[in-house]
Design an enzyme around this catalytic site. Structure first.
Site, mmCIF file in Angstrom:
data_model
loop_
_atom_site.group_PDB
_atom_site.id
_atom_site.type_symbol
_atom_site.label_atom_id
_atom_site.label_comp_id
_atom_site.label_asym_id
_atom_site.label_seq_id
_atom_site.Cartn_x
_atom_site.Cartn_y
_atom_site.Cartn_z
ATOM 1 N N GLY A 18 0.840 -1.194 0.000
ATOM 2 C CA GLY A 18 0.000 0.000 0.000
ATOM 3 C C GLY A 18 0.871 1.238 0.000
ATOM 4 C CB SER A 19 2.047 3.364 -2.121
ATOM 5 O OG SER A 19 1.150 3.129 -3.184
ATOM 6 C CG ASN A 21 -2.038 10.837 3.759
ATOM 7 O OD1 ASN A 21 -2.594 11.093 4.813
ATOM 8 N ND2 ASN A 21 -1.198 11.674 3.199
ATOM 9 C CD1 TRP A 22 -1.631 4.052 8.265
ATOM 10 C CD2 TRP A 22 -0.277 5.771 8.758
ATOM 11 N NE1 TRP A 22 -1.111 3.835 9.517
ATOM 12 C CE2 TRP A 22 -0.283 4.870 9.845
ATOM 13 C CE3 TRP A 22 0.510 6.916 8.830
ATOM 14 C CZ2 TRP A 22 0.475 5.088 10.997
ATOM 15 C CZ3 TRP A 22 1.270 7.133 9.985
ATOM 16 C CH2 TRP A 22 1.249 6.226 11.048
ATOM 17 C CG PHE A 50 -3.953 0.341 -7.264
ATOM 18 C CD1 PHE A 50 -4.310 -0.948 -7.612
ATOM 19 C CD2 PHE A 50 -4.731 1.391 -7.715
ATOM 20 C CE1 PHE A 50 -5.427 -1.189 -8.409
ATOM 21 C CE2 PHE A 50 -5.848 1.168 -8.518
ATOM 22 C CZ PHE A 50 -6.187 -0.129 -8.863
ATOM 23 C CE LYS A 270 -9.680 6.114 13.595
ATOM 24 N NZ LYS A 270 -9.454 7.064 12.503
ATOM 25 N NE ARG A 335 -7.497 10.176 5.395
ATOM 26 C CZ ARG A 335 -6.869 9.132 4.881
ATOM 27 N NH1 ARG A 335 -6.282 9.223 3.699
ATOM 28 N NH2 ARG A 335 -6.831 7.991 5.532
ATOM 29 C CD GLN A 364 -10.341 2.580 5.103
ATOM 30 O OE1 GLN A 364 -9.798 1.554 5.470
ATOM 31 N NE2 GLN A 364 -10.860 2.708 3.893
HETATM 32 N N1 LIG Z 1 -3.938 8.698 6.315
HETATM 33 C C1 LIG Z 1 -3.859 8.646 7.638
HETATM 34 O O1 LIG Z 1 -3.568 9.668 8.299
HETATM 35 C C2 LIG Z 1 -4.054 7.357 8.341
HETATM 36 C C3 LIG Z 1 -4.657 6.272 7.733
HETATM 37 N N2 LIG Z 1 -4.814 5.091 8.428
HETATM 38 C C4 LIG Z 1 -5.392 3.913 7.788
HETATM 39 O O2 LIG Z 1 -4.454 3.427 6.846
HETATM 40 C C5 LIG Z 1 -5.133 2.679 5.826
HETATM 41 C C6 LIG Z 1 -4.590 3.117 4.486
HETATM 42 O O3 LIG Z 1 -4.941 4.469 4.267
HETATM 43 P P1 LIG Z 1 -4.060 5.505 3.443
HETATM 44 O O4 LIG Z 1 -2.654 5.064 3.282
HETATM 45 O O5 LIG Z 1 -4.268 6.812 4.116
HETATM 46 O O6 LIG Z 1 -4.724 5.451 1.984
HETATM 47 P P2 LIG Z 1 -5.251 6.686 1.100
HETATM 48 O O7 LIG Z 1 -6.684 6.883 1.402
HETATM 49 O O8 LIG Z 1 -4.341 7.857 1.245
HETATM 50 O O9 LIG Z 1 -5.018 6.181 -0.377
HETATM 51 C C7 LIG Z 1 -5.832 5.300 -1.066
HETATM 52 C C8 LIG Z 1 -4.926 4.195 -1.592
HETATM 53 O O10 LIG Z 1 -5.743 3.183 -2.180
HETATM 54 C C9 LIG Z 1 -5.074 2.770 -3.378
HETATM 55 N N3 LIG Z 1 -6.046 2.114 -4.245
HETATM 56 C C10 LIG Z 1 -7.012 2.676 -5.012
HETATM 57 N N4 LIG Z 1 -7.687 1.712 -5.683
HETATM 58 C C11 LIG Z 1 -7.122 0.524 -5.322
HETATM 59 C C12 LIG Z 1 -7.393 -0.829 -5.656
HETATM 60 N N5 LIG Z 1 -8.375 -1.161 -6.486
HETATM 61 N N6 LIG Z 1 -6.630 -1.791 -5.087
HETATM 62 C C13 LIG Z 1 -5.657 -1.480 -4.225
HETATM 63 N N7 LIG Z 1 -5.337 -0.206 -3.865
HETATM 64 C C14 LIG Z 1 -6.087 0.778 -4.412
HETATM 65 C C15 LIG Z 1 -4.500 4.040 -3.937
HETATM 66 O O11 LIG Z 1 -3.505 3.751 -4.885
HETATM 67 C C16 LIG Z 1 -3.943 4.675 -2.667
HETATM 68 O O12 LIG Z 1 -2.659 4.166 -2.396
HETATM 69 C C17 LIG Z 1 -6.621 2.962 6.044
HETATM 70 O O13 LIG Z 1 -7.230 1.847 6.663
HETATM 71 C C18 LIG Z 1 -6.658 4.158 6.988
HETATM 72 O O14 LIG Z 1 -7.785 4.159 7.846
HETATM 73 C C19 LIG Z 1 -4.386 4.958 9.709
HETATM 74 C C20 LIG Z 1 -3.770 5.998 10.353
HETATM 75 C C21 LIG Z 1 -3.564 7.276 9.726
HETATM 76 O O1 LIG Z 2 -6.736 7.112 11.693
HETATM 77 C C1 LIG Z 2 -6.519 8.286 11.579
HETATM 78 C C2 LIG Z 2 -6.069 9.130 12.705
HETATM 79 O O2 LIG Z 2 -5.540 8.354 13.747
HETATM 80 C C3 LIG Z 2 -6.776 8.947 10.288
HETATM 81 O O3 LIG Z 2 -8.142 9.025 10.140
HETATM 82 P P1 LIG Z 2 -8.766 9.502 8.755
HETATM 83 O O4 LIG Z 2 -8.749 8.314 7.855
HETATM 84 O O5 LIG Z 2 -10.153 9.968 9.112
HETATM 85 O O6 LIG Z 2 -7.896 10.623 8.243
#
Ligand SMILES: NC(=O)C1=CN([C@@H]2O[C@H](COP(=O)(O)OP(=O)(O)OC[C@H]3O[C@@H](n4cnc5c(N)ncnc54)[C@H](O)[C@@H]3O)[C@@H](O)[C@H]2O)C=CC1
Ligand SMILES: O=C(CO)COP(=O)(O)O
Length: 410
Positions: A18-19, A21-22, A50, A270, A335, A364
């Site tokens: 995965g690539s 934001n997180w 992806f 949450k 978000r 999510q």
């Molecule tokens: N962004 C944050 O601040 C935080 C996010 N998280 C959790 O981390 C997890 C990943 O979130 P993010 O990295 O933020 O993602 P993101 O929401 O920034 O990015 C979406 C990702 O999904 C990918 N994608 C789109 N279509 C796809 C497909 N068909 N198959 C596979 N990948 C596909 C995109 O290429 C992109 O890498 C989530 O469960 C989120 O709740 C947890 C803590 C902090």
């Molecule tokens: O998990 C998160 C903060 O701890 C990020 O939440 P969001 O996906 O709502 O940005």
């Protein structure tokens, strides 16, 4: 009697699946650590992307007039400029983060798999890599969500474990990716129950029977159905100390715990409460109303954990970063909160705000609300979770934000 062990022949190869934001932020911090611990880890960290095309804006330092506005592969841009221009712009990645568009190549020979993508994609990813990973690989899920079938709610790490036949722990906390990528300090929680067949410090069956003791307790404390392949002694151990070396940074303080259920469910649920807080604020209410919703949301979260995963829940988990801290940060600056607030302010759906404001990032909270409510409805207990139910109603347009206080009138 002490057991003398030969030095491991291999180092752990680490990959981030995965690539976003997180995903990119975790790849960055893990790659900083693989560099600092060459005794334990191979330096390069593969990051599965992806693949998609991106256009580099003319005011970007990465703009190349010879390429102009022509679309370029995101992997190629990341590997050339060491920046994920789409999902984590303006953050320099260490050169040992290697963007890889091939999922199977990313996981090949990898001993530590870090799953970090929106939860709706984990099923497809696991199906593609099943049978192509090291049988003794170990996983950490950074995903906040659950998988739900009609009569079953499952933790993401348990789903990974059962689909791939490996042990998988969970990382979750009050973590805003952009802040951590900018090296602003925060805490996180990692839940990992080192399987008995991997333990090397204990004298006894698990350490000496050549790996025949393959049973372990899953997140519910039950003996897991998954027959684990023990981690080979050709590799360094994977236990709390090594995981801390992989994830802990001066700006990212890790607490290691064993409550995989509490850490996973607090992180997933949450997001429902964060939507509620965004709706509340969009409606014009302020912190006092939001703290009431956070408190009610935490009560429903704990109730959910106790009702469906009673065996191992530890109340202390809710005082970890994965518990109250994540609830607070998610309901005030993440978000899901931001987009649901905007949706009420603009009078549009949250989906519309996700599409127009997030540039491909995913919320999510909406899918988690729908999945959790479908599970609760299947059990006939949806009315025991009035806040979760109200969030579903607001998303569907069948419940009004201003009626939230009515839910809690005696
Ligand atoms: N962004 C944050 O601040 C935080 C996010 N998280 C959790 O981390 C997890 C990943 O979130 P993010 O990295 O933020 O993602 P993101 O929401 O920034 O990015 C979406 C990702 O999904 C990918 N994608 C789109 N279509 C796809 C497909 N068909 N198959 C596979 N990948 C596909 C995109 O290429 C992109 O890498 C989530 O469960 C989120 O709740 C947890 C803590 C902090
Ligand atoms: O998990 C998160 C903060 O701890 C990020 O939440 P969001 O996906 O709502 O940005």
């Amino acid at each position: 009697m002490a057991v003398t062990l030969d030095a491991p022949r291999f180092k752990h190869k680490v990959a981030v699946i995965g690539s976003g934001n997180w995903g990119t932020t975790v790849a960055k911090l893990v790659a900083e650590n693989t560099r600092e611990h060459p005794d334990l880890f191979e330096e390069d960290v593969q990051m599965w992307v992806f693949e998609e095309n991106v256009v580099i804006a003319s005011d970007s330092p990465h703009y190349d007039p010879a390429v102009g506005d022509a679309p370029q592969k995101l992997t190629s841009v990341i590997n050339t400029h060491h920046e994920n221009v789409k999902y984590l712009p303006k953050i320099r990645l260490p050169s040992n983060v290697v963007a890889n568009p091939s999922l199977l190549d990313t996981v090949k020979d990898t001993s530590i798999l870090i799953f970090n993508l929106p939860h709706e994609f984990i099923g497809s990813v696991c199906k593609q890599i099943r049978g192509h990973i090291l049988p003794s690989a170990r996983g950490i899920s950074c995903i906040k969500g659950v998988t739900v079938t009609e009569d079953k709610v499952e933790l993401i790490c348990d789903y990974i474990s059962e689909t791939l036949g490996i042990y998988c722990g969970a990382l979750s906390g009050a973590n805003i990716a952009n802040e951590i990528a900018n090296e602003l300090w925060c805490e996180t929680t990692i839940a990992y129950n080192t399987p008995p067949c991997d333990r090397r410090t204990e004298i006894g069956a698990a350490a000496t029977n050549g790996g025949q003791d393959q049973q372990h307790r899953d997140s519910r404390g039950a003996v897991s159905k998954v027959q684990l392949t023990p981690l080979s002694r050709d590799y360094p151990p994977i236990d709390h100390a090594e995981l801390r070396k992989l994830f802990d940074r001066p700006y990212f303080t890790v607490s290691m715990v064993s409550d995989v259920v509490g850490v996973s469910l607090a992180g997933a649920l949450k997001n429902i409460v964060a939507l509620a807080c965004g709706f509340i604020e969009g409606h014009g209410w302020n912190m006092t109303a939001k703290t009431a919703v956070m408190r009610r949301g935490m009560l429903e979260t704990i109730q959910f954990c106790q009702e469906f995963f009673p065996e191992t829940i530890q109340e202390m988990t809710f005082w970890e970063s994965a518990g109250w801290s994540d609830m607070i940060v998610s309901c005030t600056s993440a978000r899901n909160w931001r987009c649901s607030k905007l949706a009420v302010e603009r009078g549009v759906s949250v989906y519309e705000v996700e599409r127009t404001e997030l540039n491909g990032q995913k919320l999510q909270g909406i899918s988690t609300t729908k999945e959790v409510m479908s599970f609760l409805r299947g059990r006939g207990v949806e009315n025991k979770y009035p806040l979760f139910k109200a969030v579903e109603g607001i998303v569907d347009g069948t419940f009004k934000v201003e009626n939230i206080p009515v839910l809690f009138r005696h």
